[in-house]
Scaffold this motif. Structure first.
Motif, PDB file in Angstrom:
ATOM      1  N   ARG A 224       1.160  -3.485  40.598  1.00 45.12           N
ATOM      2  CA  ARG A 224      -0.463  -3.011  40.888  1.00 45.12           C
ATOM      3  C   ARG A 224      -0.824  -1.518  40.215  1.00 45.12           C
ATOM      4  NH1 ARG A 224      -2.131  -3.030  46.983  1.00 45.12           N
ATOM      5  NH2 ARG A 224      -1.228  -0.594  46.686  1.00 45.12           N
ATOM      6  N   SER A 225       0.371  -1.295  39.760  1.00 40.37           N
ATOM      7  CA  SER A 225      -0.046  -0.097  38.484  1.00 40.37           C
ATOM      8  C   SER A 225      -0.102  -0.777  37.239  1.00 40.37           C
ATOM      9  CB  SER A 225       0.929   1.480  38.954  1.00 40.37           C
ATOM     10  OG  SER A 225       0.967   1.533  39.874  1.00 40.37           O
ATOM     11  N   SER A 226      -1.215   0.099  36.252  1.00 38.03           N
ATOM     12  CA  SER A 226      -1.053   0.099  35.365  1.00 38.03           C
ATOM     13  C   SER A 226      -0.871   1.565  34.720  1.00 38.03           C
ATOM     14  CB  SER A 226      -2.979  -0.332  34.909  1.00 38.03           C
ATOM     15  OG  SER A 226      -3.347  -0.259  33.901  1.00 38.03           O
ATOM     16  N   LEU A 227       0.201   0.889  33.360  1.00 31.18           N
ATOM     17  CA  LEU A 227       0.154   2.144  32.418  1.00 31.18           C
ATOM     18  C   LEU A 227      -0.095   1.620  30.719  1.00 31.18           C
ATOM     19  CD1 LEU A 227       2.031   4.717  32.616  1.00 31.18           C
ATOM     20  CD2 LEU A 227       4.253   3.112  32.232  1.00 31.18           C
ATOM     21  N   VAL A 228      -0.627   2.492  30.425  1.00 31.27           N
ATOM     22  CA  VAL A 228      -0.762   2.548  28.962  1.00 31.27           C
ATOM     23  C   VAL A 228      -0.309   4.114  28.344  1.00 31.27           C
ATOM     24  CG1 VAL A 228      -2.563   2.193  27.204  1.00 31.27           C
ATOM     25  CG2 VAL A 228      -3.001   1.014  29.157  1.00 31.27           C
ATOM     26  N   LEU A 229       0.141   3.587  26.913  1.00 33.94           N
ATOM     27  CA  LEU A 229       0.709   4.483  25.885  1.00 33.94           C
ATOM     28  C   LEU A 229       0.575   4.385  25.188  1.00 33.94           C
ATOM     29  CD1 LEU A 229       2.902   6.746  25.780  1.00 33.94           C
ATOM     30  CD2 LEU A 229       4.447   5.199  25.157  1.00 33.94           C
ATOM     31  N   SER A 230      -0.087   5.469  23.697  1.00 34.03           N
ATOM     32  CA  SER A 230      -0.745   4.580  22.365  1.00 34.03           C
ATOM     33  C   SER A 230      -0.489   5.601  21.631  1.00 34.03           C
ATOM     34  CB  SER A 230      -2.538   4.304  22.769  1.00 34.03           C
ATOM     35  OG  SER A 230      -3.328   5.204  22.949  1.00 34.03           O
ATOM     36  N   TYR A 231      -0.397   5.060  20.495  1.00 38.04           N
ATOM     37  CA  TYR A 231      -0.785   6.114  19.243  1.00 38.04           C
ATOM     38  C   TYR A 231      -1.475   5.926  18.285  1.00 38.04           C
ATOM     39  CZ  TYR A 231       1.568   8.904  14.694  1.00 38.04           C
ATOM     40  OH  TYR A 231       0.777   9.518  14.317  1.00 38.04           O
ATOM     41  N   LYS A 232      -2.163   6.947  17.582  1.00 31.58           N
ATOM     42  CA  LYS A 232      -3.388   6.110  16.577  1.00 31.58           C
ATOM     43  C   LYS A 232      -2.994   7.725  15.806  1.00 31.58           C
ATOM     44  CE  LYS A 232      -6.275   4.045  19.531  1.00 31.58           C
ATOM     45  NZ  LYS A 232      -7.094   4.014  20.554  1.00 31.58           N
ATOM     46  N   HIS A 233      -3.058   7.168  14.240  1.00 33.82           N
ATOM     47  CA  HIS A 233      -2.631   8.013  13.392  1.00 33.82           C
ATOM     48  C   HIS A 233      -4.491   7.693  12.457  1.00 33.82           C
ATOM     49  CE1 HIS A 233      -2.238  10.204   9.897  1.00 33.82           C
ATOM     50  NE2 HIS A 233      -2.079   9.369   9.379  1.00 33.82           N
ATOM     51  N   TYR A 234      -5.354   8.129  12.020  1.00 37.52           N
ATOM     52  CA  TYR A 234      -6.223   7.985  11.438  1.00 37.52           C
ATOM     53  C   TYR A 234      -7.054   8.966  10.756  1.00 37.52           C
ATOM     54  CZ  TYR A 234      -8.468   8.295  16.051  1.00 37.52           C
ATOM     55  OH  TYR A 234      -9.102   9.096  17.552  1.00 37.52           O
ATOM     56  N   LEU A 235      -8.018   8.696  10.133  1.00 39.40           N
ATOM     57  CA  LEU A 235      -9.037   9.603   9.584  1.00 39.40           C
ATOM     58  C   LEU A 235     -10.214   9.888  10.797  1.00 39.40           C
ATOM     59  CD1 LEU A 235      -9.076   8.967   5.975  1.00 39.40           C
ATOM     60  CD2 LEU A 235      -8.267  11.275   7.131  1.00 39.40           C
ATOM     61  N   THR A 236     -10.074  11.299  10.735  1.00 39.54           N
ATOM     62  CA  THR A 236     -11.781  11.301  11.924  1.00 39.54           C
ATOM     63  C   THR A 236     -12.385  12.585  11.084  1.00 39.54           C
ATOM     64  OG1 THR A 236     -11.241  13.074  12.926  1.00 39.54           O
ATOM     65  CG2 THR A 236     -10.166  11.332  13.540  1.00 39.54           C
TER      66      THR A 236
ATOM     67  N   PHE B 113     -13.647  20.099  12.035  1.00 45.33           N
ATOM     68  CA  PHE B 113     -13.723  20.027  10.564  1.00 45.33           C
ATOM     69  C   PHE B 113     -14.702  19.527   9.981  1.00 45.33           C
ATOM     70  CE2 PHE B 113      -8.621  21.001  11.248  1.00 45.33           C
ATOM     71  CZ  PHE B 113      -8.918  22.194  11.477  1.00 45.33           C
ATOM     72  N   PHE B 114     -14.411  19.203   8.452  1.00 43.77           N
ATOM     73  CA  PHE B 114     -15.326  18.278   8.203  1.00 43.77           C
ATOM     74  C   PHE B 114     -14.667  16.959   7.845  1.00 43.77           C
ATOM     75  CE2 PHE B 114     -18.136  22.201   6.848  1.00 43.77           C
ATOM     76  CZ  PHE B 114     -19.403  21.487   7.044  1.00 43.77           C
ATOM     77  N   GLY B 115     -13.791  16.904   8.376  1.00 48.24           N
ATOM     78  CA  GLY B 115     -13.195  15.716   8.157  1.00 48.24           C
ATOM     79  C   GLY B 115     -11.609  16.252   8.413  1.00 48.24           C
ATOM     80  N   ALA B 116     -10.830  15.173   9.169  1.00 49.79           N
ATOM     81  CA  ALA B 116      -9.824  15.246   9.679  1.00 49.79           C
ATOM     82  C   ALA B 116      -8.298  14.102   9.955  1.00 49.79           C
ATOM     83  CB  ALA B 116      -9.709  15.895  10.353  1.00 49.79           C
ATOM     84  N   GLU B 117      -7.281  14.305   9.522  1.00 54.95           N
ATOM     85  CA  GLU B 117      -6.264  14.117   9.572  1.00 54.95           C
ATOM     86  C   GLU B 117      -5.760  13.515  10.849  1.00 54.95           C
ATOM     87  OE1 GLU B 117      -2.719  11.750   7.135  1.00 54.95           O
ATOM     88  OE2 GLU B 117      -3.752  13.347   6.900  1.00 54.95           O
TER      89      GLU B 117
ATOM     90  N   LEU C 264     -10.814  17.968   3.986  1.00 51.61           N
ATOM     91  CA  LEU C 264     -12.139  18.107   3.346  1.00 51.61           C
ATOM     92  C   LEU C 264     -11.817  20.134   3.053  1.00 51.61           C
ATOM     93  CD1 LEU C 264     -14.637  15.575   3.179  1.00 51.61           C
ATOM     94  CD2 LEU C 264     -13.058  15.851   1.468  1.00 51.61           C
ATOM     95  N   PRO C 265     -12.133  20.935   2.087  1.00 47.92           N
ATOM     96  CA  PRO C 265     -12.028  21.946   2.373  1.00 47.92           C
ATOM     97  C   PRO C 265     -13.834  22.305   2.829  1.00 47.92           C
ATOM     98  CG  PRO C 265     -11.805  21.789  -0.266  1.00 47.92           C
ATOM     99  CD  PRO C 265     -11.755  20.008   0.681  1.00 47.92           C
TER     100      PRO C 265
END
Length: 145
Positions: free
Chosen positions: A9-21, A27-31, A62-63
């Motif tokens: 009955r327990s729920s376990l979620v493991l996630s990894y994401k790589h993206y531009l934000t 920052f004015f944009g970040a990886e 972006l600088p």
């Protein structure tokens, strides 16, 4: 990448994401590299406990545009920052439509040493603790004709 598992009955979620934000306002944009572990477990039919642990590493894309001799630049002068958090909480149902919850969260924000520039006297770390209690209302669906 995401891994989900339901066990006893327990729920376990493991996630990894790589993206531009957008950089989360720092920052004015970040990886960004983001890892998250979420777990929840029903104690009985009305009580539920949950926890989250997460980490992200964010690098400039972006600088920051700064006018020479003008006002101070917006944003942060660091090249990277790391953000980690851990929280836990309890949730209680009161019938079909109402519930209550209480939670605690600890966050840690750390900038790299480039934030300080040439000075050695610089605080690159920010920690915060937040406790929350609340009521929630989830109305039944309303049919629109």
């Amino acid at each position: 990448l995401e891994f989900r598992r339901v066990l006893f009955r327990s729920s376990l979620v493991l996630s990894y994401k790589h993206y531009l934000t957008t950089g989360s306002g720092l920052f004015f944009g970040a990886e960004s590299d983001v890892a998250l572990l979420t777990a929840s477990h029903p104690l009985n039919r009305v009580w539920n406990v949950y926890t989250d642990v997460g980490y992200s590493r964010n690098s400039h894309v972006l600088p920051v545009p700064c006018p020479v001799g003008g006002p101070p630049c917006p944003g942060v002068s660091a090249n990277t920052y790391q953000y980690g958090f851990a929280d836990f909480g309890v949730h209680r149902k009161f019938g079909h439509d109402f519930g209550a919850f209480a939670s605690y969260q600890f966050t840690d924000l750390v900038f790299d040493s480039s934030l300080c520039g040439s000075t050695n006297r610089c605080n690159r770390n920010s920690q915060r603790q937040v406790g929350t209690i609340g009521l929630e209302w989830t109305p039944r669906p309303i049919r629109l004709d």
